[in-house]
Design a protein around this motif. Structure first.
Motif, mmCIF file in Angstrom:
data_model
loop_
_atom_site.group_PDB
_atom_site.id
_atom_site.type_symbol
_atom_site.label_atom_id
_atom_site.label_comp_id
_atom_site.label_asym_id
_atom_site.label_seq_id
_atom_site.Cartn_x
_atom_site.Cartn_y
_atom_site.Cartn_z
ATOM 1 N N TYR A 54 36.032 1.246 10.587
ATOM 2 C CA TYR A 54 34.576 1.090 10.683
ATOM 3 C C TYR A 54 34.035 0.329 9.477
ATOM 4 N N LEU A 55 34.507 0.727 8.307
ATOM 5 C CA LEU A 55 34.032 0.070 7.082
ATOM 6 C C LEU A 55 34.533 -1.368 6.995
ATOM 7 N N LEU A 56 35.767 -1.577 7.446
ATOM 8 C CA LEU A 56 36.310 -2.940 7.347
ATOM 9 C C LEU A 56 35.536 -3.922 8.213
ATOM 10 N N LYS A 57 35.000 -3.444 9.327
ATOM 11 C CA LYS A 57 34.157 -4.334 10.157
ATOM 12 C C LYS A 57 32.952 -4.791 9.327
ATOM 13 N N GLY A 58 32.389 -3.838 8.584
ATOM 14 C CA GLY A 58 31.268 -4.173 7.706
ATOM 15 C C GLY A 58 31.698 -5.140 6.627
ATOM 16 N N ALA A 59 32.915 -4.917 6.102
ATOM 17 C CA ALA A 59 33.410 -5.781 5.029
ATOM 18 C C ALA A 59 33.529 -7.217 5.516
ATOM 19 N N ALA B 64 25.421 -6.305 -1.006
ATOM 20 C CA ALA B 64 25.161 -4.895 -0.723
ATOM 21 C C ALA B 64 23.661 -4.638 -0.587
ATOM 22 N N ILE B 65 22.871 -5.439 -1.290
ATOM 23 C CA ILE B 65 21.428 -5.234 -1.283
ATOM 24 C C ILE B 65 20.840 -5.437 0.109
ATOM 25 N N VAL B 66 21.491 -6.320 0.889
ATOM 26 C CA VAL B 66 20.908 -6.595 2.207
ATOM 27 C C VAL B 66 21.086 -5.435 3.182
ATOM 28 N N SER B 67 21.786 -4.402 2.732
ATOM 29 C CA SER B 67 21.882 -3.199 3.567
ATOM 30 C C SER B 67 20.487 -2.604 3.771
ATOM 31 N N THR B 68 19.572 -2.914 2.839
ATOM 32 C CA THR B 68 18.220 -2.370 2.933
ATOM 33 C C THR B 68 17.424 -2.976 4.081
ATOM 34 N N VAL B 69 17.876 -4.109 4.602
ATOM 35 C CA VAL B 69 17.201 -4.644 5.784
ATOM 36 C C VAL B 69 18.110 -4.542 6.998
ATOM 37 N N ALA B 70 19.023 -3.587 6.935
ATOM 38 C CA ALA B 70 19.887 -3.258 8.072
ATOM 39 C C ALA B 70 20.817 -4.383 8.499
ATOM 40 N N ALA B 71 21.197 -5.260 7.574
ATOM 41 C CA ALA B 71 22.239 -6.222 7.911
ATOM 42 C C ALA B 71 23.547 -5.449 7.999
ATOM 43 N N PRO B 72 24.346 -5.677 9.028
ATOM 44 C CA PRO B 72 25.506 -4.810 9.276
ATOM 45 C C PRO B 72 26.695 -5.053 8.354
ATOM 46 N N GLU B 73 26.397 -5.143 7.002
ATOM 47 C CA GLU B 73 27.524 -5.367 6.116
ATOM 48 C C GLU B 73 28.087 -4.041 5.636
ATOM 49 N N LEU B 74 28.945 -4.109 4.618
ATOM 50 C CA LEU B 74 29.743 -2.950 4.223
ATOM 51 C C LEU B 74 28.919 -1.734 3.808
ATOM 52 N N LEU B 75 27.947 -1.919 2.911
ATOM 53 C CA LEU B 75 27.198 -0.756 2.418
ATOM 54 C C LEU B 75 26.360 -0.127 3.538
ATOM 55 N N PHE B 76 25.856 -0.979 4.424
ATOM 56 C CA PHE B 76 25.084 -0.453 5.553
ATOM 57 C C PHE B 76 25.988 0.388 6.451
ATOM 58 N N ALA B 77 27.202 -0.129 6.671
ATOM 59 C CA ALA B 77 28.164 0.629 7.473
ATOM 60 C C ALA B 77 28.447 1.964 6.795
ATOM 61 N N ALA B 78 28.557 1.919 5.469
ATOM 62 C CA ALA B 78 28.830 3.146 4.722
ATOM 63 C C ALA B 78 27.701 4.152 4.889
ATOM 64 N N LYS B 79 26.463 3.657 4.726
ATOM 65 C CA LYS B 79 25.308 4.549 4.873
ATOM 66 C C LYS B 79 25.306 5.207 6.249
ATOM 67 N N THR B 80 25.550 4.394 7.278
ATOM 68 C CA THR B 80 25.575 4.920 8.646
ATOM 69 C C THR B 80 26.646 5.997 8.767
ATOM 70 N N LEU B 81 27.815 5.719 8.219
ATOM 71 C CA LEU B 81 28.925 6.670 8.283
ATOM 72 C C LEU B 81 28.567 7.977 7.581
ATOM 73 N N VAL B 82 27.898 7.861 6.439
ATOM 74 C CA VAL B 82 27.507 9.052 5.690
ATOM 75 C C VAL B 82 26.536 9.892 6.513
ATOM 76 N N SER B 83 25.591 9.217 7.149
ATOM 77 C CA SER B 83 24.594 9.979 7.916
ATOM 78 C C SER B 83 25.252 10.692 9.094
ATOM 79 N N GLN B 84 26.389 10.159 9.561
ATOM 80 C CA GLN B 84 27.064 10.797 10.693
ATOM 81 C C GLN B 84 27.996 11.918 10.239
ATOM 82 N N THR B 85 28.650 11.706 9.058
ATOM 83 C CA THR B 85 29.703 12.643 8.683
ATOM 84 C C THR B 85 29.314 13.593 7.556
ATOM 85 N N ILE B 86 28.213 13.304 6.875
ATOM 86 C CA ILE B 86 27.795 14.062 5.703
ATOM 87 C C ILE B 86 28.939 14.236 4.715
#
Lengths: 225, 262, 239
Positions: free
Chosen positions: A21-26, A168-190
């Motif tokens: 999942y993260l590598l897709k973001g990468a 990584a900063i563009v994660s704040t506008v929901a661009a599907p890069e690595l940090l955004f993928a990470a945030k999404t993963l965190v919200s799902q898995t805590i």
């Protein structure tokens, strides 16, 4: 010590799920980096040439642009482009907004790098070229810029590493890069610590080879000066 | 030496040239005519303005006052309603293509081979097809004695070899005039001869030349006319036998005494 | 047109006070982070220059990791990550810690360069007088090094100031955060973010001038440059 061990237990267990999942973001991160680099290099070249132009106006505009871009955080520029333009009817997809926002700042950096590269070429080269009847544009294109390239490569590599991290900063506008993928993963898995540490590891895996390459280039190219 | 034709209009006409850098006046009213096929040697102490004179002729330096004509055509300026207006760098390219300049520090293009150095301007500026430009380059490198070095990069060549490539590069444009700006001053003594030999050959073939040099014996040998410059003006000019053997002005004599004491 | 301008003037009157307060907060966070970075950075530099690998290696590793990962990711680790393993920090503390530790990695390199720029003979002279290495550092080397450290250090400070904007991602009440809230209330992102950009410029540009000034004063006093010959200085090329 068992909390520490538990941490690693969970991380290793979740690896096969997290990693793909993260590598897709990468991959998106790398795409944004590449696209921005091209935009920044082209636009930066224009800015550098403007500064050397005989028309003082161009030089002033270029210098002002560079000063402004270096005094405003990337996040702000990004929000002006993503949210600001949206409010006047131009809704850009986050990837495009990311490349433009990062590219605008990148152009300012690249302009300085290119300018330094051009100035590193001995003025006698330009003189020989125009003495042979080349126009200033021909002299720049065939004689000065090819030589400037040697001086430009190492700082550009360094800029690229910074750019990679800035994506990584563009994660704040929901661009599907690595940090955004990470945030999404965190919200799902805590499992924030596991996910973010893995994410940091992936960033390192991308930036470290770039850093070695930059180091190598710097050493090799500074020899034959 | 081939005969100089003084009946035709001059190849180069310099009229009352003034040039200053900041508040330092380097040329204080220099005028000279150069006939087609004439070889002019320019000698004098450092700071006399010799190089600056040459660099003004192909407008690498822009004079504050005065005019330059190449084969009857104004260089670096155009006339507008009775005024003289200096032209842009871009507009200077065509006239510069008719003049060849050889620099003290060669200024070869390090990222190009010897052949490419010589061929690039005929190809890019004159528009010759690449093959033709390279064939012309090959001939010229042959002529200056470097046929074996066509694919060498400048860093692999000796100073003398580099300067000969530089001469070939200038000649590739088939210029009307050659400007030599202290062409041998940056060379090791044993390499000077090979470059002077090339210049001699060009002179014999009838090329119009202005040569700024410290090589007095060479100047006496090759020149039709010698200009002695000091402090921004031409102090004395005449045939080499006059200037070198029987100079009229004390400054000329003092300079030659100091220089020929070797 | 006049109405448009009057409308903007009115809006500005409403927006500027909260944004200005938030800007002040930004400056405070930046200052604290720079302090953390300066102190931690010095420590790191000393560790990095140590002859003992057990001190040097962790420092090198830390610096490589920090410099190879994005500041925003580091911020998330400090705020969300630590909370996930039991250590919860408020968003101001987390911001200062994350930005400070980030700055420290870059400061370490700046210190190292500054210390190495002080002639080795200085340290030798100090030690010949009986000073311990630490005393030599404190009384002789650092006082000379800081002049070389200051310009790049100040540049880093400006970068930290801009990086405080990242803390908006964890809702730290600095300038970008406040702007984001304001946009949520007014739906006027363009003028608001442009005003914010101008406010950052107002903070960073003078600092940039200060750095420029510092760089020049370091150059002048340190390096004895022989005056270039008059002719070269006045040479104007025909561009």
């Amino acid at each position: 010590m068992s909390g520490f061990a538990r941490f690693w237990e969970i991380l290793i267990a979740k690896l096969p799920v997290f990693l793909p999942y993260l590598l897709k973001g990468a991959l998106v991160t790398l795409k944004i980096t590449g696209a921005t680099l091209v935009v920044a290099a082209l636009f930066g070249l224009v800015l550098a040439l403007m500064q050397r132009s005989r028309l003082r106006v161009l030089g002033v505009v270029s210098a002002a642009y560079i000063e402004i871009m270096r005094s405003v955080p990337v996040l702000t520029t990004l929000f002006v482009i993503y949210f600001g333009l949206a409010s006047i009817g131009i809704q850009l997809p986050s990837f495009i907004a990311a490349v433009i926002g990062l590219g605008m700042l990148g152009a300012a950096y690249m302009a300085e790098i290119i300018r330094a590269g051009i100035e590193a070429v001995h003025h006698g080269q330009r003189e020989a070229a125009v003495s042979l009847g080349m126009t200033p544009a021909q002299a720049m294109r065939f004689i000065v810029l090819p030589q400037a390239l040697r001086v430009i490569v190492a700082p550009t590599a360094n800029y690229t590493i910074g750019l990679l991290k800035d994506t990584a900063i563009v994660s704040t506008v929901a661009a599907p890069e690595l940090l955004f993928a990470a945030k999404t993963l965190v919200s799902q898995t805590i499992l924030p610590m596991q996910v973010y540490m893995l994410t940091a590891g992936i960033y390192l895996a991308m930036s470290w080879p770039l850093a070695r390459a930059a180091h190598y280039l710097e050493a090799r190219l500074s020899r034959g000066v | 030496m081939s005969p100089t034709d003084h009946s035709a209009p001059p190849m180069v006409r310099v009229v009352d040239l003034h040039k200053q850098f900041g508040d330092h006046e380097v040329l204080r009213g220099v005028s000279v005519d150069v006939a087609m096929g004439e070889k002019i040697a320019i000698i004098g102490p450092s700071g006399a303005g010799k190089s600056t004179l040459l660099r003004c002729i192909n407008y690498l330096e822009r004079p504050q006052r005065g005019h330059i004509f190449l084969d009857g055509v104004l260089v670096g300026e155009r006339q507008e309603n009775g005024h003289y207006v200096q032209v842009s760098e871009r507009d200077l390219a065509p006239v510069r293509a008719q003049m060849g300049m050889v620099f003290q520090r060669f200024n070869l293009f390090p990222h190009l081979t010897a052949l490419q150095n010589v061929a690039i301007s005929p190809h890019r500026v004159l528009g010759l097809p690449k093959a033709e430009a390279e064939s012309r380059a090959s001939e010229l490198l042959d002529k200056v004695g470097l046929s074996g070095k066509t694919h060498a990069f400048p860093e692999k060549l000796s100073g003398g070899q580099q300067q000969r490539v530089a001469i070939a590069r200038a000649l590739a444009m088939r210029p009307k005039l050659m400007l030599f700006d202290e062409a041998t001053s940056a060379l090791d003594p044993e390499l000077i001869g090979e470059v002077l030999e090339v210049i001699r050959t060009l002179a014999r073939e009838g090329m119009t030349m202005l040569i700024v040099t410290h090589e007095m014996h060479f100047a006496e040998d090759v020149a039709d006319r010698v200009l002695f410059m000091d402090d921004g003006v031409i102090v004395e000019e005449g045939g080499p036998h006059v200037i070198f053997r029987a100079p009229q002005h004390e400054r000329t004599r003092a300079f030659l005494r100091a220089v020929l004491q070797r | 047109m006049d109405q448009l301008i009057a409308g903007y003037a009115d809006s500005l009157g409403v927006w500027l006070p909260p944004l200005a307060r938030a800007a002040k907060f930004t400056l405070n966070i930046a200052l604290l982070s720079i302090l953390v970075g300066a102190v931690a950075g010095l420590l790191l530099a000393l560790l990095k220059m140590s002859r003992r690998p057990i001190l040097r290696r962790p420092a090198d590793l830390y610096i490589e990791v920090i410099r190879g990962t994005p500041a925003l990711a580091q911020l998330y680790i400090v705020y969300f990550g630590l909370a996930g393993v039991g250590l919860t920090l408020d968003n101001v503390t987390a911001a200062v810690v994350a930005l400070g530790l980030n700055a420290a990695a870059y400061m370490a390199e700046i210190y190292r360069a500054g210390i190495e720029s002080v002639h080795a003979g200085q340290r030798e002279a100090a030690m010949s007088l009986g000073m311990t290495p630490l005393q030599a550092l404190r009384f002789i080397v650092l006082p000379q090094a800081w002049r070389v450290v200051l310009p790049p250090g100040a540049n880093l400070g400006i970068a930290v100031l801009k990086d405080t904007s990242l803390a908006s991602a964890i809702a730290t009440p600095e300038l970008m955060s406040r702007a984001y809230d304001l946009v949520g209330q007014t739906w006027r992102p363009m003028p608001i973010y442009i005003v914010v950009a101008i406010m950052y410029m107002a903070m960073c540009l003078p600092l940039g001038q200060l750095v420029h000034h510092l760089e020049r004063s370091v150059k002048r006093s340190d390096v004895r440059i022989a005056k270039a010959p008059a002719r070269w200085r006045q040479r104007v090329s025909a561009t």
